[in-house]
Design a protein around this motif. Structure first.
Motif, PDB file in Angstrom:
ATOM      1  N   GLN A  41     -28.506 112.710  18.332  1.00  0.00           N
ATOM      2  CA  GLN A  41     -28.311 111.392  17.735  1.00  0.00           C
ATOM      3  C   GLN A  41     -29.014 111.305  16.380  1.00  0.00           C
ATOM      4  O   GLN A  41     -28.433 110.824  15.395  1.00  0.00           O
ATOM      5  CB  GLN A  41     -28.850 110.310  18.672  1.00  0.00           C
ATOM      6  N   ASP A 141     -28.779 104.151  30.322  1.00  0.00           N
ATOM      7  CA  ASP A 141     -28.312 103.250  29.274  1.00  0.00           C
ATOM      8  C   ASP A 141     -28.207 103.986  27.939  1.00  0.00           C
ATOM      9  O   ASP A 141     -27.283 103.737  27.162  1.00  0.00           O
ATOM     10  CB  ASP A 141     -29.253 102.052  29.143  1.00  0.00           C
ATOM     11  N   PHE A 142     -29.143 104.901  27.676  1.00  0.00           N
ATOM     12  CA  PHE A 142     -29.090 105.651  26.424  1.00  0.00           C
ATOM     13  C   PHE A 142     -27.828 106.500  26.354  1.00  0.00           C
ATOM     14  O   PHE A 142     -27.150 106.540  25.323  1.00  0.00           O
ATOM     15  CB  PHE A 142     -30.326 106.544  26.293  1.00  0.00           C
ATOM     16  N   ASN A 145     -24.739 104.102  25.916  1.00  0.00           N
ATOM     17  CA  ASN A 145     -24.730 103.472  24.589  1.00  0.00           C
ATOM     18  C   ASN A 145     -24.508 104.485  23.479  1.00  0.00           C
ATOM     19  O   ASN A 145     -23.826 104.193  22.486  1.00  0.00           O
ATOM     20  CB  ASN A 145     -26.054 102.732  24.355  1.00  0.00           C
ATOM     21  N   ASP A 146     -25.069 105.690  23.640  1.00  0.00           N
ATOM     22  CA  ASP A 146     -24.909 106.706  22.593  1.00  0.00           C
ATOM     23  C   ASP A 146     -23.454 107.160  22.499  1.00  0.00           C
ATOM     24  O   ASP A 146     -22.940 107.383  21.396  1.00  0.00           O
ATOM     25  CB  ASP A 146     -25.820 107.896  22.882  1.00  0.00           C
ATOM     26  N   ARG A 148     -20.818 105.388  23.263  1.00  0.00           N
ATOM     27  CA  ARG A 148     -20.068 104.298  22.632  1.00  0.00           C
ATOM     28  C   ARG A 148     -20.313 104.271  21.129  1.00  0.00           C
ATOM     29  O   ARG A 148     -19.387 104.076  20.329  1.00  0.00           O
ATOM     30  CB  ARG A 148     -20.483 102.961  23.254  1.00  0.00           C
ATOM     31  N   GLU A 149     -21.568 104.463  20.762  1.00  0.00           N
ATOM     32  CA  GLU A 149     -21.901 104.495  19.334  1.00  0.00           C
ATOM     33  C   GLU A 149     -21.231 105.678  18.648  1.00  0.00           C
ATOM     34  O   GLU A 149     -20.771 105.575  17.501  1.00  0.00           O
ATOM     35  CB  GLU A 149     -23.420 104.569  19.164  1.00  0.00           C
TER      36      GLU A 149
END
Length: 235
Positions: A41, A141-142, A145-146, A148-149
């Motif tokens: 990331q 969650d990371f 969310n990552d 999706r990002e």
């Protein structure tokens, strides 16, 4: 100064893109971990920041109509290299999305054995909100969310490439390289040259005296063989 800044930004972008490519190759393997995903990331964000800065510099320079021919040709070569970096970055981001989806680090826990123990809602909530559970939920969650990002950032990189094509009309096939193909491989060229020299040495004209001696020897040998055959017939 603008050309030197573009070169420095492009060099940094090349390094960040290469680092990201190397990290993506390890997703789903034995070296995959939470630290790797976080490093992916960070490297991805760094590469995108450099891409935005490099694209802005090149766009401003190439839209300057007062630029000289040679200087413009140099900026066009930088633009082609930058466009190639964007293509590689987008391809690696898509690969990271596919691998990250196929190999999630954490899956929701499902109770495989039911003990029959029941309790009040307060007790169950207290046990669930332990430090380990919170850390596990944060890691899950990371990952979600990552990914999706990452999907959004892939679209942004593609849009950046499209905007560059619309703002700067530089067809890649019209840009000429400064060096001939293979000029960046001096060791190979040197080895090839050495091979050609050795071949030329082996195929060089032989000495005239040696050639005459070899011819005389062959003639004498043929005469001796003919004489031996005649003697054998007469006997």
């Amino acid at each position: 100064m603008a050309k030197e800044e573009c070169k420095a930004l492009l060099d940094a972008l090349n390094k960040a893109t290469a680092c990201y490519h190397h990290l993506v190759l390890t997703v789903g393997g034995s070296a995959d971990s939470q630290n790797l995903r976080e490093e992916l990331q960070k490297t991805r964000h760094k590469a995108q920041e450099l891409a935005v800065a490099t694209g802005a510099q090149l766009t401003t320079a190439l839209r300057d109509r007062g630029m000289g021919t040679e200087e413009r040709a140099e900026f066009e070569r930088l633009w082609v290299a930058f466009s190639g970096c964007l293509d590689l970055l987008e391809a690696d981001m898509r690969r990271a999305l596919a691998l990250g989806t196929a190999f999630p680090l954490h899956t929701p826990r499902r109770p495989l054995v039911r003990t029959g123990v029941t309790g009040g809602a307060g007790g169950v909530a207290a046990r669930a909100l332990s430090a380990r559970s919170l850390r596990h939920e944060a890691e899950c969650d990371f990952d979600v969310n990552d990914l999706r990002e990452l999907e959004r950032e892939i679209l942004q990189v593609g849009k950046m490439s499209h905007d560059m094509e619309m703002k700067v009309n530089v067809p890649r096939w019209t840009v000429q390289a400064r060096q001939a193909a293979g000029a960046e491989l001096p060791s190979s060229v040197g080895a090839s040259s050495a091979g050609f020299v050795s071949i030329e040495e082996r195929t060089a004209p032989c000495d005239l005296s040696k050639a005459i001696a070899a011819t005389l020897f062959s003639a004498v040998l043929l005469a001796a063989v003919a004489l031996a055959v005649c003697v054998a017939k007469l006997s």
